[in-house]
Each structure stands twice: as structure tokens, then as C-alpha cells.
Design a protein around this motif. Structure first.
Motif, PDB file in Angstrom:
ATOM      1  N   MET A  80      45.429  38.874  36.463  1.00 43.97           N
ATOM      2  CA  MET A  80      44.538  38.915  35.303  1.00 43.97           C
ATOM      3  C   MET A  80      44.144  40.342  34.954  1.00 43.97           C
ATOM      4  O   MET A  80      44.045  40.710  33.775  1.00 43.97           O
ATOM      5  N   LEU A  81      43.943  41.164  35.955  1.00 42.70           N
ATOM      6  CA  LEU A  81      43.563  42.562  35.722  1.00 42.70           C
ATOM      7  C   LEU A  81      44.695  43.341  35.068  1.00 42.70           C
ATOM      8  O   LEU A  81      44.455  44.179  34.189  1.00 42.70           O
ATOM      9  N   LEU A  82      45.930  43.056  35.481  1.00 46.56           N
ATOM     10  CA  LEU A  82      47.072  43.820  34.988  1.00 46.56           C
ATOM     11  C   LEU A  82      47.634  43.275  33.690  1.00 46.56           C
ATOM     12  O   LEU A  82      48.330  43.999  32.959  1.00 46.56           O
ATOM     13  N   ASN A  83      47.357  42.015  33.379  1.00 50.72           N
ATOM     14  CA  ASN A  83      47.988  41.387  32.213  1.00 50.72           C
ATOM     15  C   ASN A  83      46.998  40.957  31.137  1.00 50.72           C
ATOM     16  O   ASN A  83      47.358  40.208  30.231  1.00 50.72           O
ATOM     17  N   SER A  84      45.752  41.411  31.256  1.00 51.44           N
ATOM     18  CA  SER A  84      44.759  41.091  30.221  1.00 51.44           C
ATOM     19  C   SER A  84      43.774  42.245  30.107  1.00 51.44           C
ATOM     20  O   SER A  84      43.733  43.138  30.958  1.00 51.44           O
ATOM     21  N   SER A  85      42.973  42.198  29.062  1.00 52.60           N
ATOM     22  CA  SER A  85      41.926  43.215  28.877  1.00 52.60           C
ATOM     23  C   SER A  85      40.554  42.657  29.246  1.00 52.60           C
ATOM     24  O   SER A  85      39.529  43.257  28.920  1.00 52.60           O
ATOM     25  N   ASP A  86      40.539  41.521  29.931  1.00 53.29           N
ATOM     26  CA  ASP A  86      39.272  40.905  30.339  1.00 53.29           C
ATOM     27  C   ASP A  86      38.502  41.852  31.249  1.00 53.29           C
ATOM     28  O   ASP A  86      39.093  42.598  32.045  1.00 53.29           O
ATOM     29  N   THR A  87      37.194  41.819  31.140  1.00 53.61           N
ATOM     30  CA  THR A  87      36.363  42.664  31.996  1.00 53.61           C
ATOM     31  C   THR A  87      36.405  42.143  33.427  1.00 53.61           C
ATOM     32  O   THR A  87      36.724  40.962  33.682  1.00 53.61           O
ATOM     33  N   VAL A  88      36.069  42.995  34.368  1.00 54.27           N
ATOM     34  CA  VAL A  88      36.012  42.609  35.780  1.00 54.27           C
ATOM     35  C   VAL A  88      35.005  41.478  35.961  1.00 54.27           C
ATOM     36  O   VAL A  88      35.245  40.522  36.706  1.00 54.27           O
ATOM     37  N   GLU A  89      33.891  41.564  35.254  1.00 47.47           N
ATOM     38  CA  GLU A  89      32.845  40.542  35.369  1.00 47.47           C
ATOM     39  C   GLU A  89      33.342  39.177  34.899  1.00 47.47           C
ATOM     40  O   GLU A  89      33.073  38.161  35.526  1.00 47.47           O
ATOM     41  N   SER A  90      34.080  39.156  33.782  1.00 49.83           N
ATOM     42  CA  SER A  90      34.569  37.880  33.255  1.00 49.83           C
ATOM     43  C   SER A  90      35.644  37.288  34.161  1.00 49.83           C
ATOM     44  O   SER A  90      35.735  36.072  34.323  1.00 49.83           O
ATOM     45  N   ILE A  91      36.451  38.147  34.758  1.00 53.12           N
ATOM     46  CA  ILE A  91      37.471  37.672  35.696  1.00 53.12           C
ATOM     47  C   ILE A  91      36.805  37.084  36.939  1.00 53.12           C
ATOM     48  O   ILE A  91      37.216  36.031  37.449  1.00 53.12           O
ATOM     49  N   ALA A  92      35.754  37.747  37.400  1.00 56.25           N
ATOM     50  CA  ALA A  92      35.015  37.245  38.565  1.00 56.25           C
ATOM     51  C   ALA A  92      34.444  35.858  38.281  1.00 56.25           C
ATOM     52  O   ALA A  92      34.564  34.940  39.099  1.00 56.25           O
ATOM     53  N   LEU A  93      33.837  35.689  37.098  1.00 56.71           N
ATOM     54  CA  LEU A  93      33.261  34.397  36.728  1.00 56.71           C
ATOM     55  C   LEU A  93      34.344  33.342  36.566  1.00 56.71           C
ATOM     56  O   LEU A  93      34.150  32.173  36.931  1.00 56.71           O
ATOM     57  N   CYS A  94      35.473  33.738  36.022  1.00 58.24           N
ATOM     58  CA  CYS A  94      36.587  32.817  35.826  1.00 58.24           C
ATOM     59  C   CYS A  94      37.083  32.258  37.158  1.00 58.24           C
ATOM     60  O   CYS A  94      37.527  31.116  37.243  1.00 58.24           O
ATOM     61  N   LEU A  95      36.977  33.092  38.202  1.00 62.69           N
ATOM     62  CA  LEU A  95      37.427  32.676  39.534  1.00 62.69           C
ATOM     63  C   LEU A  95      36.268  32.143  40.379  1.00 62.69           C
ATOM     64  O   LEU A  95      36.378  32.041  41.594  1.00 62.69           O
ATOM     65  N   HIS A  96      35.166  31.809  39.717  1.00 63.27           N
ATOM     66  CA  HIS A  96      34.006  31.162  40.346  1.00 63.27           C
ATOM     67  C   HIS A  96      33.277  32.065  41.342  1.00 63.27           C
ATOM     68  O   HIS A  96      32.770  31.594  42.359  1.00 63.27           O
ATOM     69  N   TYR A  97      33.229  33.361  41.016  1.00 63.27           N
ATOM     70  CA  TYR A  97      32.378  34.288  41.759  1.00 63.27           C
ATOM     71  C   TYR A  97      31.119  34.507  40.934  1.00 63.27           C
ATOM     72  O   TYR A  97      31.168  35.141  39.876  1.00 63.27           O
ATOM     73  N   ASP A  98      30.010  33.993  41.372  1.00 62.26           N
ATOM     74  CA  ASP A  98      28.750  34.150  40.648  1.00 62.26           C
ATOM     75  C   ASP A  98      28.249  35.595  40.694  1.00 62.26           C
ATOM     76  O   ASP A  98      27.523  36.038  39.807  1.00 62.26           O
ATOM     77  N   ASN A  99      28.668  36.311  41.740  1.00 64.96           N
ATOM     78  CA  ASN A  99      28.226  37.690  41.931  1.00 64.96           C
ATOM     79  C   ASN A  99      29.423  38.633  41.780  1.00 64.96           C
ATOM     80  O   ASN A  99      30.263  38.731  42.682  1.00 64.96           O
ATOM     81  N   PRO A 100      29.547  39.329  40.636  1.00 62.05           N
ATOM     82  CA  PRO A 100      30.680  40.239  40.419  1.00 62.05           C
ATOM     83  C   PRO A 100      30.783  41.328  41.493  1.00 62.05           C
ATOM     84  O   PRO A 100      31.893  41.761  41.833  1.00 62.05           O
ATOM     85  N   GLN A 101      29.620  41.767  42.013  1.00 57.99           N
ATOM     86  CA  GLN A 101      29.640  42.804  43.051  1.00 57.99           C
ATOM     87  C   GLN A 101      30.336  42.289  44.320  1.00 57.99           C
ATOM     88  O   GLN A 101      31.102  43.014  44.956  1.00 57.99           O
ATOM     89  N   TYR A 102      30.061  41.042  44.657  1.00 63.30           N
ATOM     90  CA  TYR A 102      30.712  40.444  45.830  1.00 63.30           C
ATOM     91  C   TYR A 102      32.209  40.313  45.585  1.00 63.30           C
ATOM     92  O   TYR A 102      33.027  40.574  46.475  1.00 63.30           O
ATOM     93  N   PHE A 103      32.584  39.919  44.353  1.00 61.78           N
ATOM     94  CA  PHE A 103      34.000  39.831  43.994  1.00 61.78           C
ATOM     95  C   PHE A 103      34.690  41.177  44.174  1.00 61.78           C
ATOM     96  O   PHE A 103      35.788  41.266  44.731  1.00 61.78           O
ATOM     97  N   MET A 104      34.038  42.238  43.697  1.00 62.45           N
ATOM     98  CA  MET A 104      34.646  43.573  43.784  1.00 62.45           C
ATOM     99  C   MET A 104      34.791  44.031  45.240  1.00 62.45           C
ATOM    100  O   MET A 104      35.775  44.666  45.606  1.00 62.45           O
TER     101      MET A 104
END
Length: 287
Positions: free
Chosen positions: A228-252
Motif C-alpha cells: 500500500m505504501l509503494l503503490n498508493s498515495s494513502d497517508t501512513v495514518e490511513s493505511i494504519a487504520l485500514c489494517l485495523h491499527y487504532d494507534n498509527p504510532q504503534y503501527f509505525m
């Protein structure tokens, strides 16, 4: 389900064998000072030995010595029966008591299961039935055949068990791969979906994949996050939410632990590599 742990350093001493042809027969009530092995080759048998059993074609049933058993209803069946003395130290255990790693000299046998390929067990049964149980001169041969029969059943169970576990694991993996993007994955929910307990799910993953189910889910999420990071312009936060990470910092943090760089660093590295590749292609065209 109950199991037997048998010491292979000791032999199972054969007593006698035979074939039973039952027609509307109720198995007699008795308690023996030796064990019995039944192999049903046709029909069905209803019997109780600690638990109630309904045996059908190709079913195996071990009846450890010293415990009363009896028929619970009239049965029509054909079966091979073998009376023998189990090796000293044989233990009857519950499924929850099965050791994670069996010692090399131990066989694990379910007291009841269905043989998918009974041919070898049937041949060994017929061989045992050819000998007179009163003939002491054949005792060594009969004991060797009885030991071989039990060993054959143990190998068949081990193979069938592995095939069943692999089939179950593949079903769980397929479910995770097709659903981890659409819902939060919890082991308890996963176990409930398939009707297994959490311990069994964890044991399957650890034994055959070497990782926990949680780690498998994380790996699947990280692989998808990278795409998703390499093939879209979605933000890191939206990708985290899409993958069911409520906390983007934890995802990162999890992403960096997995790939050795942050999501932003991965995008930058990919962007630089792409620019270099395009620049090289452009120079090549000028030549």
C-alpha cells in the motif's frame, strides 16, 4: 479423546486372536486381565469402555486391561480381535496430557480412530490368527507380529494426524489471508470460528510454521502495508487504520521493527530508487 502412551523398548506380548462374525449380537459384559485390540472390517459395533463407542468399518479400538467393557445394543459386524499384554508402563492419558515432544521410545495411540488404509493391519491380523494361541513354540513369532501390528497402527495414526493438522492449518491460513484486511483478528475469535481451542491453534502454528498465529497475522499486515505504501498515495495514518491499527504510532513502530525502517523512509528509498532507474533509462535513450 483418550490416548495410550506405549514404551517401544518393551514388547506387547500376544495371547490369542480371532475373527468375530456378529449378527444381532450384544457384546458380553466382562473385565479382563489383558488388553484387547479390535479392528472392525464390516458393519458396526456399539460398545462401552469408559466411554461409549460406535465403531464402523475400519475403526480401531484399544481396550486396556482391568476395565469393564460391554455392548450397549445389538450389533451386526465383522471384526478382528487380539488379546495381548501391553508393555509395562503403558499409560492412558487425556488429550490435554499429551507431551509437546514425545520421547523417541514412546508411541502415542488414540484408543479409538479410523484407519484410512487398513490393508497392512488386516494382513497382520490374519497372520496372527493362523497360530494356535496355546502353542508356546510360536510365542516369539506371535509377539513380534503383535508388536508390528501396534507399530503399524501407530504409524498410520501419526500420518493421518499430520495430514489432518496440515489441512486444518491451511484452512486457518486461508481464512487469515482473506480476512485480515476486513476485520480485527483475535486468536480467540479465530479459534471460535473453526471450533478449536486457542491452545490448539497456537500449537499448530508453532509446530508447522515456527511462529505464533499473532506473528503470522502481523507478517501478513506488514506485507500488505508495504504494498500500500509503494503503490498508493494513502497517508501512513490511513493505511494504519485500514489494517485495523487504532494507534498509527504503534503501527509505525511495528513496521520499523519488521523492515528496519519507518514507512516514510521506505517510501523515500523507493522513490529515490525509481528516480535513479528512470534517469539511467533516459541517459541510455540518448546514446
Amino acid at each position: 479423546m483418550k490416548y495410550l502412551l506405549i514404551d517401544t523398548d518393551k514388547r506387547s506380548v500376544h495371547s490369542q486372536s480371532g475373527i468375530a462374525y456378529n449378527k444381532s449380537h450384544i457384546h458380553e459384559r466382562r473385565t479382563m486381565n489383558l488388553s484387547e485390540l479390535m479392528l472392525v472390517t464390516d458393519g458396526e459395533l456399539y460398545i462401552r469402555h469408559i466411554d461409549d463407542y460406535h465403531l464402523v468399518k475400519n475403526d480401531i479400538l484399544f481396550l486396556p486391561q482391568g476395565i469393564e467393557h460391554y455392548g450397549t445394543r445389538a450389533s451386526d459386524c465383522q471384526l478382528h480381535w487380539h488379546h495381548f499384554f501391553m508393555p509395562t508402563g503403558t499409560r492412558m492419558i487425556e488429550e490435554s496430557e499429551i507431551p509437546r515432544e514425545l520421547p523417541k521410545n514412546m508411541l502415542l495411540l488414540p484408543m479409538h480412530f479410523n484407519l484410512k488404509k487398513p490393508e497392512t493391519a488386516v494382513v497382520l491380523s490374519y497372520q496372527l490368527e493362523q497360530y494356535l494361541w496355546t502353542d508356546e513354540d510360536t510365542q516369539t513369532v506371535r509377539t513380534a507380529l503383535m508388536t508390528a501390528l501396534i507399530g503399524e497402527i501407530a504409524l498410520a495414526y501419526k500420518k493421518q494426524s499430520h495430514e489432518l493438522h496440515h489441512k486444518r492449518l491451511n484452512s486457518v491460513l486461508s481464512y487469515i489471508d482473506n480476512n485480515f484486511q476486513h476485520r480485527t483478528m483475535e486468536i480467540s475469535a479465530l479459534a471460535d470460528h473453526f471450533g478449536y481451542n486457542k491452545k490448539y491453534i497456537c500449537t499448530l502454528f508453532k509446530k508447522y510454521l515456527g511462529i505464533s498465529p499473532i506473528q503470522y497475522i502481523i507478517n501478513a499486515k506488514m506485507k500488505e502495508a508495504r504494498q500500500m505504501l509503494l503503490n498508493s498515495s494513502d497517508t501512513v495514518e490511513s493505511i494504519a487504520l485500514c489494517l485495523h491499527y487504532d494507534n498509527p504510532q504503534y503501527f509505525m513502530r511495528q513496521f520499523k521493527k519488521h523492515f528496519g525502517m519507518t514507512p516514510s523512509e521506505l517510501r523515500k528509498q523507493y522513490s529515490n530508487s525509481l528516480e535513479l532507474h528512470l534517469s539511467t533509462d533516459s541517459d541510455s535513450d540518448k546514446i
